[in-house]
Design a protein around this motif. Sequence first.
Motif, short mmCIF file in Angstrom:
data_model
loop_
_atom_site.label_atom_id
_atom_site.label_comp_id
_atom_site.label_asym_id
_atom_site.label_seq_id
_atom_site.Cartn_x
_atom_site.Cartn_y
_atom_site.Cartn_z
N ARG A 251 -2.24 -3.44 1.93
CA ARG A 251 -2.47 -2.01 1.66
C ARG A 251 -3.53 -1.45 2.60
O ARG A 251 -3.38 -0.36 3.13
N LYS A 255 -3.01 1.45 5.63
CA LYS A 255 -3.82 2.67 5.63
C LYS A 255 -4.65 2.80 6.90
O LYS A 255 -4.90 3.90 7.39
N LYS A 294 9.33 1.01 0.33
CA LYS A 294 8.72 2.25 -0.14
C LYS A 294 9.12 2.54 -1.59
O LYS A 294 8.34 3.09 -2.36
N LYS A 341 3.21 -1.91 -5.02
CA LYS A 341 3.57 -0.62 -4.43
C LYS A 341 2.63 -0.29 -3.28
O LYS A 341 1.42 -0.55 -3.34
N ASN A 343 1.61 2.90 -1.06
CA ASN A 343 1.73 4.36 -0.94
C ASN A 343 1.05 4.86 0.34
O ASN A 343 0.13 4.24 0.82
#
Length: 343
Positions: A251, A255, A294, A341, A343
């Motif tokens: 994650r 990012k 996704k 997940k 995002n």
Amino acid sequence: MFEISRRGTVLGLAMAGLTAMSPALAQAPTKLRLTLDWRFEGPSAPFLIAIDRGYFAAEGLDVTVDTGNGSREAIPRVASNTYDLGFGDINSLIRFRDENPSVNLKAVMMVYDRPPFAIIGRKSKGITTDLKSLNGKKFGAPATDAAYAQWPIMRAVNNIDQSTMKFENVGFPVREPMLATGEVDAVFGFSISSVINLKARGVPESDIVNLLMSDYGVELYGNVIMASPKLLAENPEAIRKFLRAFTKAWRDVIKDPAAGAAAVLKRNDVAKQEVELDRLKMLIEQNILTPTVKRDGIGAVIPERFEKALDQIALTAPFKNRPKMADVFTIEFLPAAADRKIN
């Protein structure tokens, strides 16, 4: 009596303090050795971020990450229990299990939802996105390359006649240089390696043609985290802890890819920030953040697609005993779906 009582009180307070500490801090960390598929480059970023930001340590793990010499090589390293965990190609793992059914080596997390298997050519050498442009061309094809191993699949599903093509077994170090100098018209390889290496050698991006096999009917999955027979049997909880930390690191890397590239440069003093950042961004866009990931999160597979992949792997050579998905891949150690997940 007073002295003994006072000492007992101090000892009791100290023990209470240790009990209140988290289990990860109160106990010696579990040591795990992981082998990568390749050098410290962009794709290794999440492993390194998990170390640098203390995610493994927070799970009570002391993880050592070593480089590799190809996505196939990780498999025997982990199967022999030399390494506890490995990062490598699931299609090669499936073949290994067919040849060695008694070795309980399993993939525990899917990382590359789309494999980076590709044919990389140059427009100036006549290569286009039309597969007919491959006719009569000369290819650099390392014999042990995982992408070249899937050529029979791509050939079969697209009805390609290779009779006019020439395939030269070349070493990994000279593959992109030979394409850059025009000694071959195209090469087999991972797109995230060959495309980026060509650009770093000064080949214009407009002259590079990237034929991802997944765009041409190849249904295979890509690289996975695999666990050794010993770790699966003796410490399954360590696998769960590892995957929680690794998922958290992914994650972060998605990012902030620049931070991931910086973590790589700390271990590879010949790497270049802009090259590894480019490589990492390409990996995330093409192979990690697929529509499926996704929607569903990272780590699992779609059973129906996995069965299609097994059908296609059989095109390269018949199975001795076609494996079931559960023989080679398990989701039992993955974090909960909500925690996977991205995002």
